[in-house]
Design an enzyme around this catalytic site. Structure first.
Site, short mmCIF file in Angstrom:
data_model
loop_
_atom_site.label_atom_id
_atom_site.label_comp_id
_atom_site.label_asym_id
_atom_site.label_seq_id
_atom_site.Cartn_x
_atom_site.Cartn_y
_atom_site.Cartn_z
N CYS A 78 0.81 -1.23 0.00
CA CYS A 78 0.00 0.00 0.00
C CYS A 78 0.84 1.27 0.00
CB CYS A 78 -1.00 0.00 1.14
SG CYS A 78 -0.31 -0.05 2.79
N HIS A 128 -2.61 0.68 7.23
CA HIS A 128 -2.96 0.51 5.82
C HIS A 128 -3.32 1.87 5.23
CE1 HIS A 128 -4.08 -1.57 2.21
NE2 HIS A 128 -5.27 -1.02 2.22
N HIS A 140 -6.10 1.07 -3.50
CA HIS A 140 -5.11 0.59 -2.53
C HIS A 140 -4.62 -0.79 -2.92
CE1 HIS A 140 -8.02 -2.05 -0.13
NE2 HIS A 140 -8.75 -1.48 -1.07
#
Length: 168
Positions: A78, A128, A140
């Site tokens: 990510c 994240h 993502h």
């Protein structure tokens, strides 16, 4: 620098000063590189830069996930995805880890969220992140075995998270 002005009086000088000021202001708007703050973060993105970031991120949907990955050929995690897109579109490398992204730029309210902003997940310290692309969606690189994808902030798993939004 000496500027020859064949006229006299205040009005022509005021007009010249206004013309020079206008040229300086317009010249400042034409730059595409971000201005850097003392902390090393870029200023707010222009509308064109934000759109370019979203389009580039959307174009990477389907790229395989790879832990530590930061190129389309090698895959993305990510933060690698975010770094690749920002470096490519604005020439500004963001911090490499998600935890460091939590302190990059400025925090933004959900109501003020704009294309190109970062979406960070995790309580306290982010774990994240993705790139907001508009209409409640973000791009993502979610997990091992997966691929870069487009998700909706208010659907499924993501609706139960407590995201933080940051504007570089």
């Amino acid at each position: 620098m000496y500027i020859f002005m064949p006229w006299t009086g205040a009005r022509p000088r005021v007009l010249l000063a206004l013309a020079l000021l206008g040229a300086l202001l317009l010249g400042g708007c034409s730059t595409s590189s971000p201005v850097r703050h003392a902390r090393g973060t870029p200023s707010t993105l222009s509308g064109d830069q934000a759109s370019d970031i979203a389009i580039h991120a959307l174009g990477l949907v389907g790229t395989p996930y790879r832990y530590g990955g930061n190129t389309p050929a090698g895959g993305f995690d990510c933060s690698g995805l975010i770094g690749y897109v920002y470096r490519s579109e604005v020439g500004t490398p963001p911090p490499r880890t998600v935890a460091q992204l939590g302190g990059w730029g400025e925090e933004v309210d959900a109501q003020a969220l704009r294309t190109g902003d970062l979406v960070l997940f995790g309580r306290g310290r982010p774990t994240h992140a993705g790139i907001y692309v508009g209409a409640g969606r973000f791009v993502h690189a979610p997990s091992t075995g997966g691929e870069v994808r487009l998700d909706v902030l208010t659907a499924g798993y993501w609706a139960r998270q407590n995201p933080e939004y940051r504007r570089p």
